[in-house]
Design a protein around this motif. Structure first.
Motif, PDB file in Angstrom:
ATOM      1  N   UNK A   1       0.843  -1.193   0.000  1.00  0.00           N
ATOM      2  CA  UNK A   1       0.000   0.000   0.000  1.00  0.00           C
ATOM      3  C   UNK A   1       0.879   1.244   0.000  1.00  0.00           C
ATOM      4  N   UNK A   2       0.488   2.218  -0.786  1.00  0.00           N
ATOM      5  CA  UNK A   2       1.258   3.452  -0.919  1.00  0.00           C
ATOM      6  C   UNK A   2       0.970   4.362   0.274  1.00  0.00           C
ATOM      7  N   UNK A   3       1.981   4.586   1.094  1.00  0.00           N
ATOM      8  CA  UNK A   3       1.794   5.390   2.301  1.00  0.00           C
ATOM      9  C   UNK A   3       1.341   6.806   1.965  1.00  0.00           C
ATOM     10  N   UNK A   4       0.450   7.323   2.796  1.00  0.00           N
ATOM     11  CA  UNK A   4      -0.034   8.705   2.717  1.00  0.00           C
ATOM     12  C   UNK A   4      -0.801   9.000   1.424  1.00  0.00           C
ATOM     13  N   UNK A   5      -1.231   7.969   0.726  1.00  0.00           N
ATOM     14  CA  UNK A   5      -1.978   8.181  -0.515  1.00  0.00           C
ATOM     15  C   UNK A   5      -3.474   8.085  -0.249  1.00  0.00           C
ATOM     16  N   UNK A   6      -4.247   8.691  -1.152  1.00  0.00           N
ATOM     17  CA  UNK A   6      -5.700   8.671  -1.041  1.00  0.00           C
ATOM     18  C   UNK A   6      -6.323   8.477  -2.418  1.00  0.00           C
ATOM     19  N   UNK A   7      -7.462   7.789  -2.483  1.00  0.00           N
ATOM     20  CA  UNK A   7      -8.213   7.746  -3.740  1.00  0.00           C
ATOM     21  C   UNK A   7      -8.894   9.088  -3.983  1.00  0.00           C
ATOM     22  N   UNK A   8      -9.268   9.331  -5.225  1.00  0.00           N
ATOM     23  CA  UNK A   8      -9.798  10.645  -5.591  1.00  0.00           C
ATOM     24  C   UNK A   8     -11.071  10.989  -4.825  1.00  0.00           C
ATOM     25  N   UNK A   9     -11.906  10.000  -4.513  1.00  0.00           N
ATOM     26  CA  UNK A   9     -13.157  10.282  -3.805  1.00  0.00           C
ATOM     27  C   UNK A   9     -12.889  10.927  -2.444  1.00  0.00           C
ATOM     28  N   UNK A  10     -11.854  10.468  -1.771  1.00  0.00           N
ATOM     29  CA  UNK A  10     -11.545  11.024  -0.452  1.00  0.00           C
ATOM     30  C   UNK A  10     -10.929  12.410  -0.570  1.00  0.00           C
ATOM     31  N   UNK A  11     -10.255  12.688  -1.666  1.00  0.00           N
ATOM     32  CA  UNK A  11      -9.729  14.036  -1.866  1.00  0.00           C
ATOM     33  C   UNK A  11     -10.871  15.037  -2.029  1.00  0.00           C
ATOM     34  N   UNK A  12     -11.907  14.636  -2.763  1.00  0.00           N
ATOM     35  CA  UNK A  12     -13.028  15.540  -2.999  1.00  0.00           C
ATOM     36  C   UNK A  12     -13.935  15.679  -1.784  1.00  0.00           C
ATOM     37  N   UNK A  13     -14.060  14.623  -0.990  1.00  0.00           N
ATOM     38  CA  UNK A  13     -15.014  14.646   0.120  1.00  0.00           C
ATOM     39  C   UNK A  13     -14.351  14.882   1.468  1.00  0.00           C
ATOM     40  N   UNK A  14     -13.020  14.869   1.528  1.00  0.00           N
ATOM     41  CA  UNK A  14     -12.315  15.071   2.787  1.00  0.00           C
ATOM     42  C   UNK A  14     -11.892  16.512   2.968  1.00  0.00           C
ATOM     43  N   UNK A  15     -10.808  16.696   3.712  1.00  0.00           N
ATOM     44  CA  UNK A  15     -10.284  18.039   3.951  1.00  0.00           C
ATOM     45  C   UNK A  15      -9.855  18.658   2.634  1.00  0.00           C
TER      46      UNK A  15
END
Length: 264
Positions: free
Chosen positions: A113-127
């Motif tokens: 798993x790529x550390x500190x990475x996020x899928x695009x959905x979490x980028x749009x719906x998160x901070x």
């Protein structure tokens, strides 16, 4: 059960996992939940001393193929998740059950798993990420151009098949799913255009789904964003691959092109 690993000394042996059970039915203290995108196969994550690994269950032929492609991309220095190993020859019951009561199970591809990475959905719906729209497009375009320069035809370029990691104020995109990919000495224009067609359609559809489900800002037009990804790709590809001839008096043209490349 048979485990194939390219660098066994760098990773755990995974022998304490319940390989004789379908992945979706696993119960293990090593299982963890992490932000993840949409996947066509069952995917679970395990934790070994703080290092996370993704396990994806799929037919052996596809697992072996994707493992090989991820290893080759890693050796070429392309931003992609690390292919760690493949588990094959799985069946229920282990050595205790009779042949008539066992069930053959699909293989499992293991990636780190790529550390500190996020899928695009979490980028749009998160901070909030400042200027997320442009940073996301730039990251995906840079990844796709780099893959194409290396002769890799993705076949299913999408936001869902990509992970994003913040890097010094920008976003860096990483390929996370190579199941449909093909590696060639060089891509034809037709292959590149087909990959772009798929990317444009996938990106528009994913952003439409995200708007419907999570109310992504309405000023983001999915079709417009997808078309702009294509336009930015074409601009970057042209700057990186076109040939120019300069005379000794054309120093200013050389400097101008270098500035454009730096801006890209």
């Amino acid at each position: 059960m048979r485990l194939q690993m390219a660098a066994p000394g760098r990773h755990p042996d995974f022998l304490d996992l319940p390989w004789g059970i379908p992945l979706e039915s696993w119960e293990s203290d090593r299982l963890v939940e992490v932000p993840r995108g949409i996947a066509r196969h069952v995917v679970r994550f395990v934790n070994y001393q703080g290092v996370l690994y993704a396990l994806k269950e799929l037919p052996e032929r596809l697992a072996q193929r994707e493992y090989r492609l991820l290893r080759e991309l890693g050796e070429a220095g392309v931003p992609a998740v690390e292919g760690v190993g493949v588990v094959t020859d799985r069946s229920t019951g282990g050595g205790q059950a009779t042949a008539s009561s066992t069930q053959e199970l699909d293989a499992v591809l293991i990636t780190r798993h790529l550390e500190f990475s996020l899928p695009y959905r979490h980028l749009f719906t998160g901070r909030g990420v400042p200027d997320l729209r442009n940073r996301l497009m730039d990251a995906l375009v840079r990844l796709l151009v780099r893959l194409h320069l290396g002769g890799f035809y993705w076949g299913d370029c999408s936001l869902s098949n990509t992970l994003f990691r913040r890097d010094a104020g920008a976003l860096t995109a990483y390929l996370v799913d190579a199941e449909t990919g093909e590696l060639h000495p060089q891509l034809s224009d037709g292959q590149r255009i087909h990959d772009l067609d798929i990317a444009e359609e996938n990106i528009a559809g994913e952003l439409m789904d995200l708007q419907a489900a999570h109310g992504v800002p309405q000023d983001i037009d999915p079709v417009e964003v997808a078309a702009e990804v294509r336009s930015r790709y074409e601009g970057l590809w042209w700057e990186l691959t076109r040939e120019e001839t300069y005379g000794t008096e054309d120093r200013y043209q050389i400097d101008a092109r270098l500035r454009r490349l730096n801006e890209l």
